[in-house]
Motif scaffolding. Structure first.
Motif, PDB file in Angstrom:
ATOM      1  N   THR A 112       6.739  45.961   7.609  1.00  0.00           N
ATOM      2  CA  THR A 112       7.470  44.695   7.623  1.00  0.00           C
ATOM      3  C   THR A 112       6.868  43.697   6.646  1.00  0.00           C
ATOM      4  O   THR A 112       7.597  42.986   5.976  1.00  0.00           O
ATOM      5  N   GLU A 113       5.532  43.680   6.550  1.00  0.00           N
ATOM      6  CA  GLU A 113       4.893  42.724   5.642  1.00  0.00           C
ATOM      7  C   GLU A 113       5.259  42.981   4.192  1.00  0.00           C
ATOM      8  O   GLU A 113       5.515  42.059   3.431  1.00  0.00           O
ATOM      9  N   ARG A 115       7.741  44.651   3.121  1.00  0.00           N
ATOM     10  CA  ARG A 115       9.193  44.748   2.976  1.00  0.00           C
ATOM     11  C   ARG A 115       9.636  46.103   2.456  1.00  0.00           C
ATOM     12  O   ARG A 115      10.424  46.200   1.512  1.00  0.00           O
ATOM     13  N   ARG A 117      11.614  49.631   3.225  1.00  0.00           N
ATOM     14  CA  ARG A 117      12.622  50.046   4.203  1.00  0.00           C
ATOM     15  C   ARG A 117      12.098  51.234   4.997  1.00  0.00           C
ATOM     16  O   ARG A 117      11.452  52.119   4.429  1.00  0.00           O
TER      17      ARG A 117
ATOM     18  N   HIS B  27       7.086  44.814  -1.695  1.00  0.00           N
ATOM     19  CA  HIS B  27       6.817  43.402  -1.926  1.00  0.00           C
ATOM     20  C   HIS B  27       5.319  43.181  -1.855  1.00  0.00           C
ATOM     21  O   HIS B  27       4.707  43.396  -0.817  1.00  0.00           O
ATOM     22  N   ASP B 167      18.067  40.922   2.366  1.00  0.00           N
ATOM     23  CA  ASP B 167      16.700  41.318   2.734  1.00  0.00           C
ATOM     24  C   ASP B 167      15.774  40.109   2.743  1.00  0.00           C
ATOM     25  O   ASP B 167      14.940  39.955   3.628  1.00  0.00           O
ATOM     26  N   ASP B 168      15.948  39.221   1.756  1.00  0.00           N
ATOM     27  CA  ASP B 168      15.180  37.976   1.739  1.00  0.00           C
ATOM     28  C   ASP B 168      15.426  37.200   3.023  1.00  0.00           C
ATOM     29  O   ASP B 168      14.484  36.726   3.666  1.00  0.00           O
ATOM     30  N   PHE B 171      13.892  38.928   6.036  1.00  0.00           N
ATOM     31  CA  PHE B 171      12.427  38.877   6.007  1.00  0.00           C
ATOM     32  C   PHE B 171      11.918  37.493   6.400  1.00  0.00           C
ATOM     33  O   PHE B 171      11.059  37.349   7.259  1.00  0.00           O
ATOM     34  N   TYR B 172      12.480  36.460   5.771  1.00  0.00           N
ATOM     35  CA  TYR B 172      11.980  35.119   6.053  1.00  0.00           C
ATOM     36  C   TYR B 172      12.391  34.639   7.432  1.00  0.00           C
ATOM     37  O   TYR B 172      11.754  33.753   7.996  1.00  0.00           O
ATOM     38  N   ASP B 175      12.275  39.156  10.664  1.00  0.00           N
ATOM     39  CA  ASP B 175      12.712  40.457  11.176  1.00  0.00           C
ATOM     40  C   ASP B 175      11.505  41.389  11.290  1.00  0.00           C
ATOM     41  O   ASP B 175      10.711  41.493  10.374  1.00  0.00           O
ATOM     42  N   TRP B 182      16.799  47.889  11.226  1.00  0.00           N
ATOM     43  CA  TRP B 182      16.492  47.317   9.910  1.00  0.00           C
ATOM     44  C   TRP B 182      17.733  47.359   9.021  1.00  0.00           C
ATOM     45  O   TRP B 182      18.102  46.376   8.394  1.00  0.00           O
ATOM     46  N   ARG B 186      20.508  44.191   7.915  1.00  0.00           N
ATOM     47  CA  ARG B 186      20.754  43.829   6.521  1.00  0.00           C
ATOM     48  C   ARG B 186      22.215  44.007   6.135  1.00  0.00           C
ATOM     49  O   ARG B 186      22.794  43.149   5.459  1.00  0.00           O
TER      50      ARG B 186
END
Lengths: 251, 254
Positions: A112-113, A115, A117, B27, B167-168, B171-172, B175, B182, B186
């Protein structure tokens, strides 16, 4: 012929002594160099990772998450079947299962951190893993241990492959935080040549690999080799695991 | 002789798959993640061009205006036409990326109102509404802009951008899902975003009040769907376990 051998041997002798003194010198000078390095961590910025580097990390986290999920559920299946039948195995299985839960949680957090999938086939991995754990445990406790041997062998090897790439391929340019100048290798401390993010991932993976290999030893101590038919079981499960790894990286 | 194994992984192998290219990749926390590379000439021109969109639309003319406004020679058109995308589509895509970056900056800003909201879905609704507000200045050109996105040749890039946005947002909003949820979230956010944007095109209310209400309603619907699914799953697992226990106890009785 004889002369050639003699000719070859002499320089070897000489070099032997000279290497020692040179090593000594090198050790000294590298200590000096280390002391001369100015940058120790919080004063640098790291360059951007390339697309391929990111894609590889993406795969690493996805497949490791799926793998640890699988391991977690395999032990769950084994524990369900074996814990009541063989009370002496209970603490052993519990210990291994708890470690796998910790691994699974760690990669869930990373997923999750960072990101990434998760694998699309997660439900399949869950069902397959619990079936594999419970199924081998139903055959016999030795078969369950043989299953552990097979799984941990594949996982250990796979973690090693990942570490090899993380070790070699993640040197990115390092910049001074205030001036934005690119720094050369001599100026920065060896610990911070690779970003803390990558090095902590490396540490995590190598720690987990050691624990997986510990499970492998535990399983062998608990008569895994007495399982019948050992070769068929372990090789079959190894094949399934490799297939699952291949798929989880991609889908 | 030692030979390095050819089977071992190397980073140079092309690793992106079709599925992978649709979703954003890894990320990083300590390495920069850029959405818009502000240093390149191409993006500088296109960013300047955004100022001319309300007047000239998503059109090559807009880019020409921007090049002149920056004092560059007209021949720099080739920077834009060089890519495989049409200039119009390049401009649309760039505009979307700039807005996404703006949204991200707003969401990570510790002073923004976003951080006072606690519920995940309300945060999602807030982010979607915020993003739709950015459409305001160019709302008259938005329809033609969107039409570039659905040209079959462009669809894959448009979808990738759309999923990056959702996704942004996910995430923010915080989630934490690790499984199919997941994907469901989205895809859900993407479809809510697209339908709200289409609604917005027809919305003449002040400050897009009606669009905002529409977003709230849709996000609420998705939340209900999620909790319904969770309830059913919990019920199913409970029943499966009790069935196993029932069989066990019957077997023990003999």
């Amino acid at each position: 012929m004889l002369t050639r051998i003699v000719y070859k041997e002499t320089p070897v002798c000489r070099r032997y002594f000279s290497t020692i003194s040179r090593r000594f010198q090198e050790a000294l000078s590298s200590e000096d160099k280390e002391a001369a390095k100015k940058y120790y961590g919080d004063d640098v910025n790291y360059g951007e990772l390339s697309k391929a580097q990111k894609a590889f990390l993406d795969r690493v986290i996805r497949v490791d998450q799926a793998g640890e999920l699988g391991a977690n559920y395999i032990y769950m299946g084994q524990y369900m079947v074996l814990a009541s039948k063989y009370p002496h195995l209970r603490p052993v299985l519990k210990h291994m299962w708890e470690q796998e839960i910790h691994h699974h949680d760690t990669f869930n957090k990373l997923q999750t951190e960072r990101r990434v999938r998760p694998s699309l086939l997660t439900p399949l991995w869950k069902i397959g893993a619990i079936g594999m754990g419970a199924g081998t445990a139903l055959i016999s406790k030795e078969a369950a241990m043989a299953c552990t041997v097979a799984v941990e062998t594949v996982i250990g090897g796979h973690y090693n492959e990942q570490l090899r790439v993380l070790m070699n391929q993640y040197n990115v340019p390092v910049y001074d935080k205030s001036t934005g100048e690119q720094l050369s290798g001599d100026e920065i401390n060896t610990d911070i040549e690779i970003s803390p993010e990558i090095s902590s991932l490396k540490d995590t993976i190598s720690e987990f690999r050691d624990e997986e290999l510990e499970h492998l030893d535990t399983a062998i101590q608990h008569d895994a080799k007495k399982a019948v038919p050992y070769m068929l079981l372990t090789e079959g499960i190894k094949m399934v695991c490799r297939g699952a790894i291949w798929t989880a990286e991609r889908v | 002789m030692l030979r390095t194994s050819t089977r071992s992984w190397t980073i140079s192998r092309p690793v992106s798959t079709r599925l992978g290219s649709l979703f954003r990749s890894y990320h990083s926390e300590t390495h920069p993640n850029t959405i818009v590379d502000e240093k390149s000439v191409e993006s500088r021109i296109l960013t300047k061009a955004i100022e001319f969109i309300p007047e000239h639309g998503f059109h090559q003319n807009t880019i020409t205006q921007a090049i002149r406004a920056l004092g560059y020679p007209d021949s720099l058109q080739s920077v834009i036409t060089n890519s495989s995308n049409s200039p119009d589509f390049s401009l649309v895509l760039h505009w979307l990326k700039v807005q996404r970056q703006k949204l991200e900056q707003h969401l990570v800003d510790p002073t923004s109102e976003f951080h006072t909201i606690k519920d995940e879905y309300e945060r999602v609704a807030y982010a979607i509404k915020k993003r739709l507000q950015y459409n305001g200045p160019i709302i008259n050109q938005l329809g033609s802009g969107l039409s570039h996105l659905v040209v079959p040749y462009n669809v894959s890039q448009s979808l990738a951008e759309l999923h990056s946005l959702s996704d942004d947002i996910a995430f923010y909003a915080g989630d934490m899902s690790h499984d199919l949820a997941w994907y469901t979230k989205r895809v859900g956010f993407s479809s809510i975003y697209v339908s709200s944007e289409l609604y917005q095109l027809q919305d003449s209310s002040e400050g897009f009040r009606r669009t905002n209400a529409f977003v709230d309603e849709k996000v609420h619907g998705l939340k209900r769907l999620g909790s319904a699914y969770n309830d059913v799953e919990q019920w199913g697992v409970f029943n499966a376990i009790s069935t196993v226990n029932l069989i066990k106890s019957q077997l023990l009785r003999g």
